[in-house]
Motif scaffolding. Structure first.
Motif, PDB file in Angstrom:
ATOM      1  N   VAL A 187     -13.094  72.511  16.775  1.00 52.27           N
ATOM      2  CA  VAL A 187     -13.076  72.657  18.088  1.00 52.27           C
ATOM      3  C   VAL A 187     -14.953  71.812  18.369  1.00 52.27           C
ATOM      4  CG1 VAL A 187     -14.588  74.418  19.386  1.00 52.27           C
ATOM      5  CG2 VAL A 187     -12.566  75.516  18.298  1.00 52.27           C
ATOM      6  N   CYS A 188     -15.499  71.963  16.929  1.00 56.00           N
ATOM      7  CA  CYS A 188     -16.766  71.020  16.858  1.00 56.00           C
ATOM      8  C   CYS A 188     -16.786  70.532  15.954  1.00 56.00           C
ATOM      9  CB  CYS A 188     -17.841  72.490  16.397  1.00 56.00           C
ATOM     10  SG  CYS A 188     -17.592  73.212  14.776  1.00 56.00           S
ATOM     11  N   LYS A 240     -15.931  78.671  20.576  1.00 54.34           N
ATOM     12  CA  LYS A 240     -14.639  78.548  20.958  1.00 54.34           C
ATOM     13  C   LYS A 240     -14.580  79.064  22.174  1.00 54.34           C
ATOM     14  CE  LYS A 240     -10.674  81.320  19.078  1.00 54.34           C
ATOM     15  NZ  LYS A 240     -10.252  82.238  17.860  1.00 54.34           N
ATOM     16  N   THR A 299     -12.916  75.638  27.825  1.00 51.80           N
ATOM     17  CA  THR A 299     -13.272  75.921  26.321  1.00 51.80           C
ATOM     18  C   THR A 299     -12.788  74.960  26.049  1.00 51.80           C
ATOM     19  OG1 THR A 299     -11.770  77.517  26.429  1.00 51.80           O
ATOM     20  CG2 THR A 299     -13.804  77.926  27.256  1.00 51.80           C
ATOM     21  N   GLY A 300     -13.232  75.140  23.842  1.00 53.12           N
ATOM     22  CA  GLY A 300     -12.710  74.932  23.077  1.00 53.12           C
ATOM     23  C   GLY A 300     -12.760  73.381  23.237  1.00 53.12           C
ATOM     24  N   HIS A 301     -14.133  72.878  23.330  1.00 54.95           N
ATOM     25  CA  HIS A 301     -14.046  71.882  22.434  1.00 54.95           C
ATOM     26  C   HIS A 301     -15.991  71.885  22.822  1.00 54.95           C
ATOM     27  CE1 HIS A 301     -12.997  70.786  27.140  1.00 54.95           C
ATOM     28  NE2 HIS A 301     -14.028  70.435  26.760  1.00 54.95           N
TER      29      HIS A 301
END
Length: 341
Positions: A225-226, A237, A247-249
């Motif tokens: 993600v990060c 997340k 979401t997710g990044h």
């Protein structure tokens, strides 16, 4: 018992070769060179070889560059002189060529600086003994041999030893070998932690691992993600991206992120790629600057400035420094001097 007529004294060359004497290829290495001499002389002794055959039998074991050297030496001194040469006479030019003083001096320095760094006791002892044979002038007593050997050992062996308690080098070597066995048993029982045997290899492996994102740092994988190293779930997340709202990044990894030019402030390119700058560079030629007049300075005194009718004076600051400027109205000349008139 008398020798029979025509019988060879000492041993025959066949008997000498049956003891498998070592071969020397001509390495300019004092340790290898001295070891070869010592091993060949040991075969001379075991076979009861006659001293008159030492050179003939010994040089028969030379190969490669060593044989080339001996062939050239025989041409230099002559075949007859080579035939009657003694073993001691042979060793003088042989050692001078294959074991020069510069190499021996380097071995002496290595002996003084020798330290155990992960090697086993048998290996480091072998290195110590190989270098010791070249340090006869440096190490003259058994006490000094013990001191240098003790000083060469790693801390895990020195911590329980007192060098003054040992009478011979063999005594301290035997004691260290016994303690090495005990240390291995303690490690197997979990009573002592094994030290890194090869720190350089470990450091090299660590460097190569740090260059790969898929590797593990501290037992935790790189976060998708990060893209940072952390344990547990990523705090980004379930956090929506400010750019795309998904979401997710994170923002820095957003696929919808667009570059903005800091020249024209338009999206889709960077400042270095800006059409405005690129077009100007391609079409516009840099103007030709007119030649600047060379500056000239004239030195006048305060008295001359006051009496000269064409000079006008003024006081102002140049780069925060008070300065006096004198203008010659008649000749269009200027005078600048720091300070006051």
């Amino acid at each position: 018992m008398k020798e029979k007529s025509g019988e060879h004294k000492g041993c025959s060359y066949k008997e000498f070769m049956a003891c498998k004497p070592p071969i020397y290829n001509g390495e300019v290495d004092s340790i290898i060179c001295q070891r070869w001499l010592s091993d060949v002389e040991g075969v001379f002794e075991r076979t009861h070889c006659d001293v008159s055959d030492f050179v003939a039998y010994g040089t028969g074991q030379l190969r490669g560059q060593a044989k080339d050297w001996w062939d050239n030496k025989k041409k230099e001194i002559g075949a007859e002189a080579a035939r009657v040469m003694t073993w001691d006479e042979f060793k003088v030019p042989f050692l001078k060529h294959h074991s020069p003083k510069a190499v021996i001096n380097r071995i002496k320095e290595e002996f003084i600086q020798l330290r155990q760094k992960g090697e086993t006791i048998d290996k480091i002892t072998g290195i110590f003994m190989d270098k010791l044979r070249f340090c006869d002038e440096l190490v003259t007593t058994e006490e000094q041999k013990i001191y240098y050997y003790y000083n060469m050992l790693s801390a895990e062996f020195r911590e329980f030893m007192t060098p003054s308690k040992y009478e011979t080098l063999t005594d301290i070597i035997n004691t260290v070998q016994e303690w090495e066995i005990e240390l291995k048993k303690q490690i197997e029982r979990g009573e002592r932690r094994a030290r890194d045997v090869n720190s350089s290899s470990a450091k090299k492996a660590k460097t190569s691992e740090s260059t790969r994102k898929t590797d593990v740092k501290g037992g935790s994988p790189s976060c998708k993600v990060c893209e940072k190293w952390h344990k547990g779930e990523c705090r980004f997340k379930d956090k929506p991206c400010p750019i795309c709202g998904k979401t997710g990044h994170t923002t820095s990894l957003c696929p919808g992120k667009v570059s903005v030019c800091y020249k024209c402030y338009q999206p889709g390119h960077k400042k270095s790629e800006c059409p405005d700058l690129v077009g100007k560079k391609d079409t516009k030629e840099s103007p030709i600057e007119a030649p600047k007049a060379k500056a000239r300075s004239f030195k006048v005194t305060a008295a001359e400035a006051k009496t000269e009718p064409d000079v006008v004076s003024g006081i102002f600051a140049i780069n925060s420094i008070p300065a006096c400027v004198l203008f010659d109205t008649g000749a269009s000349k200027s005078f600048i001097s720091h300070g006051f008139i």
